[in-house]
Design a protein around this motif. Structure first.
Motif, PDB file in Angstrom:
ATOM      1  N   VAL A 157      87.684  43.145   5.559  1.00 48.15           N
ATOM      2  CA  VAL A 157      86.874  43.805   6.155  1.00 48.15           C
ATOM      3  C   VAL A 157      86.430  43.264   7.569  1.00 48.15           C
ATOM      4  O   VAL A 157      85.697  43.809   8.233  1.00 48.15           O
ATOM      5  CB  VAL A 157      85.665  43.434   4.961  1.00 48.15           C
ATOM      6  CG1 VAL A 157      85.709  44.410   3.840  1.00 48.15           C
ATOM      7  CG2 VAL A 157      85.074  42.323   4.825  1.00 48.15           C
ATOM      8  N   LEU A 204      79.685  38.133  10.689  1.00 48.82           N
ATOM      9  CA  LEU A 204      79.783  38.169   9.230  1.00 48.82           C
ATOM     10  C   LEU A 204      78.384  37.244   8.833  1.00 48.82           C
ATOM     11  O   LEU A 204      78.052  35.912   9.508  1.00 48.82           O
ATOM     12  CB  LEU A 204      80.932  37.199   8.881  1.00 48.82           C
ATOM     13  CG  LEU A 204      80.829  36.734   7.392  1.00 48.82           C
ATOM     14  CD1 LEU A 204      80.865  37.615   6.315  1.00 48.82           C
ATOM     15  CD2 LEU A 204      82.127  35.479   7.126  1.00 48.82           C
ATOM     16  N   ARG A 255      79.646  43.465   9.755  1.00 48.35           N
ATOM     17  CA  ARG A 255      80.550  44.187   8.922  1.00 48.35           C
ATOM     18  C   ARG A 255      80.461  43.778   7.408  1.00 48.35           C
ATOM     19  O   ARG A 255      80.667  44.494   6.664  1.00 48.35           O
ATOM     20  CB  ARG A 255      81.820  44.037   9.546  1.00 48.35           C
ATOM     21  CG  ARG A 255      82.097  44.717  10.850  1.00 48.35           C
ATOM     22  CD  ARG A 255      82.049  45.982  10.951  1.00 48.35           C
ATOM     23  NE  ARG A 255      82.085  46.872  12.127  1.00 48.35           N
ATOM     24  CZ  ARG A 255      81.080  47.083  12.745  1.00 48.35           C
ATOM     25  NH1 ARG A 255      79.783  46.741  12.542  1.00 48.35           N
ATOM     26  NH2 ARG A 255      81.296  47.648  14.186  1.00 48.35           N
ATOM     27  N   ALA A 256      79.982  42.463   7.191  1.00 49.75           N
ATOM     28  CA  ALA A 256      79.872  42.054   5.868  1.00 49.75           C
ATOM     29  C   ALA A 256      79.010  40.984   5.848  1.00 49.75           C
ATOM     30  O   ALA A 256      78.487  40.273   6.455  1.00 49.75           O
ATOM     31  CB  ALA A 256      81.529  41.474   5.695  1.00 49.75           C
ATOM     32  N   ALA A 259      77.146  47.559   5.972  1.00 49.14           N
ATOM     33  CA  ALA A 259      77.912  46.212   5.828  1.00 49.14           C
ATOM     34  C   ALA A 259      78.225  46.174   4.537  1.00 49.14           C
ATOM     35  O   ALA A 259      77.626  46.576   3.672  1.00 49.14           O
ATOM     36  CB  ALA A 259      77.138  44.981   6.215  1.00 49.14           C
ATOM     37  N   ALA A 260      79.550  45.685   4.251  1.00 48.53           N
ATOM     38  CA  ALA A 260      79.903  45.238   2.966  1.00 48.53           C
ATOM     39  C   ALA A 260      79.429  44.210   2.375  1.00 48.53           C
ATOM     40  O   ALA A 260      79.195  43.122   2.953  1.00 48.53           O
ATOM     41  CB  ALA A 260      81.599  45.050   3.013  1.00 48.53           C
ATOM     42  N   SER A 261      79.078  44.240   0.913  1.00 53.66           N
ATOM     43  CA  SER A 261      78.621  43.121   0.405  1.00 53.66           C
ATOM     44  C   SER A 261      79.553  42.546  -0.575  1.00 53.66           C
ATOM     45  O   SER A 261      80.072  43.219  -1.493  1.00 53.66           O
ATOM     46  CB  SER A 261      77.152  43.494  -0.545  1.00 53.66           C
ATOM     47  OG  SER A 261      76.278  43.895   0.136  1.00 53.66           O
ATOM     48  N   HIS A 286      86.626  50.015  -1.158  1.00 55.37           N
ATOM     49  CA  HIS A 286      87.188  49.022  -0.635  1.00 55.37           C
ATOM     50  C   HIS A 286      88.510  48.527  -1.327  1.00 55.37           C
ATOM     51  O   HIS A 286      89.346  47.676  -0.649  1.00 55.37           O
ATOM     52  CB  HIS A 286      86.163  47.761  -0.763  1.00 55.37           C
ATOM     53  CG  HIS A 286      84.921  47.917   0.283  1.00 55.37           C
ATOM     54  ND1 HIS A 286      84.987  47.564   1.423  1.00 55.37           N
ATOM     55  CD2 HIS A 286      83.810  48.638  -0.125  1.00 55.37           C
ATOM     56  CE1 HIS A 286      84.022  47.821   2.236  1.00 55.37           C
ATOM     57  NE2 HIS A 286      83.115  48.363   1.230  1.00 55.37           N
TER      58      HIS A 286
END
Length: 402
Positions: A101, A108, A153-154, A182-184, A231
């Protein structure tokens, strides 16, 4: 659905998951497929190629039925997962999730109580690749939105927090991350999907060190990441680009451990709670950091969001120094001194969180500043009364040296 029916359903899935008849044949467990080369019927079969999916023979680096069965079983146990990727260690799984990611220039966010290797990876490897890491207080949801920027982003969560066992509001924090694109990611090794269905709670990837509870017998190294549909494909392709593969022999051990995971977690959790209650009444102990314990920090959130726990928790001594802690640990006979946890045997290691904080303090506000040193206990399958007697002997040895 009630917690009782959830547990019943989980128990059945633990028995059945990943046991496709085409992988097991006439036996109960998938055989151990040791193979680097997968053969094709003829040149036309080779030319057609194979789909990039579990169940499609291609080459040993993409696995075979032993690894596929484990990945599928883990996927079935994680509600909302589109698939699971296996890695040769838990840290490799964290790296695989990050690299799927993040790219140069991204930001991050990492919870300040994250597992130390996660922090080291962010401050070392990812920094060299041009990724900026910002740490956040997981117990400050009001301040969390302000940490995002157009490069974020994450986010990496971990609940309970490593060593110090804080419980944060994952559904609320993950919703904020999703709103901001944002990716968790969550290190969900402590509770596993059986105790905390991370994707249902809003996360995009659930990371586990299978070395711990899933293996359960202190004889393998492995990690996994289960991901949502959005994802999973990139996660899998990133893993393949890095050449990640796990041994079929280790996959078979993990599958064996998986079948008894529910029973072991239930036993370890019950023993840990009994021991935590006993420790909370001891005058030598300032704090028992066990979210399963009523009245402990984070217990209300644990009760709301979790359906189970495990045998891992920490205690903080009341004003004792390192020499006192060493006397305590060295007097123990049933607790091994060593890293890892989640096996059938009980373990102990020292806890020194002060050097692993960037935006929060240790000891926390409101604590006596002398109450800073502790230990982490991993409660195994021994009789809890025997473990209590052992801990009592450790406390006596600690006090005799004062």
């Amino acid at each position: 659905m009630s917690r009782k029916s959830d547990k019943a359903e989980q128990a059945t899935r633990l028995v059945l998951a990943g046991r496709r008849s085409e992988w097991t044949g006439a036996v109960v467990n998938p055989p151990v497929w040791r193979a680097s080369t997968h053969l094709y019927e003829d040149s036309a079969d080779l030319a057609r190629g194979r789909a990039n999916a579990d169940g499609e023979f291609y080459y040993g680096r993409r696995g075979a039925p032993t690894q596929w069965a484990l990945a599928e079983a883990l996927t079935e146990l994680e509600p909302g997962a589109a698939g699971t990727v296996l890695y040769p260690s838990g840290v490799a799984a964290i790296a695989g999730a990050f690299l799927s990611v993040l790219r140069a220039g991204d930001v991050l966010l990492i919870t300040d109580n994250a597992y130390h290797p996660s922090r080291a990876m962010a401050d070392g490897l990812l920094k060299r690749f041009g990724v900026e890491t910002r740490y956040f207080d997981p117990l400050d949801p009001e301040g969390f939105p302000a940490l995002f920027c157009n490069r974020t982003r994450a986010v990496l969560f971990e609940t309970p927090g490593s060593q110090t066992m804080e419980i944060c509001d994952i559904p609320a924090l993950a919703a904020i991350a999703r709103e901001r694109g944002a990716a968790s990611l969550i290190d969900n090794t402590w509770a596993s999907a059986l105790g905390f269905p991370a994707l249902e709670r809003g996360c995009d990837m659930s990371i586990m060190a299978l070395t711990k509870h899933v293996g359960g017998h202190s004889d393998l190294m492995m990690g996994s990441v289960s991901a949502t549909q959005d994802h999973y494909r990139k996660l899998r392709l990133t893993s393949q680009s890095l050449g990640q593969i796990v041994s079929p022999d280790d996959a078979a051990l993990a599958l064996r451990g998986l079948r008894t995971l529910g029973l072991r977690l239930e036993k370890e959790s019950a023993s840990a709670l009994k021991i935590a209650q006993w420790l909370s009444a001891r005058p030598e102990i300032a704090h028992v950091l066990c979210p399963m314990l009523p009245g402990a920090p984070g217990h209300d959130l644990w009760k709301r969001d979790f359906t189970g726990g495990c045998g891992l928790f920490s205690i903080i001594f009341k004003g004792r120094d390192e020499a006192a802690r060493a006397r305590f640990m060295d007097a123990l006979r049933l607790f091994g001194i060593g890293y890892s946890w989640g096996g059938f045997e009980s373990l102990v290691i020292p806890v020194d969180p002060a050097g692993l904080r960037s935006v929060t303090s240790w000891p926390p506000p409101g604590w006596d500043g002398n109450d800073r040193l502790g230990i982490r206990l991993s409660i195994g399958l021994e009789d809890p009364d025997d473990l209590i007697r052992d801990l009592e002997g450790g406390l006596q040895a600690m006090e005799q040296g004062r």
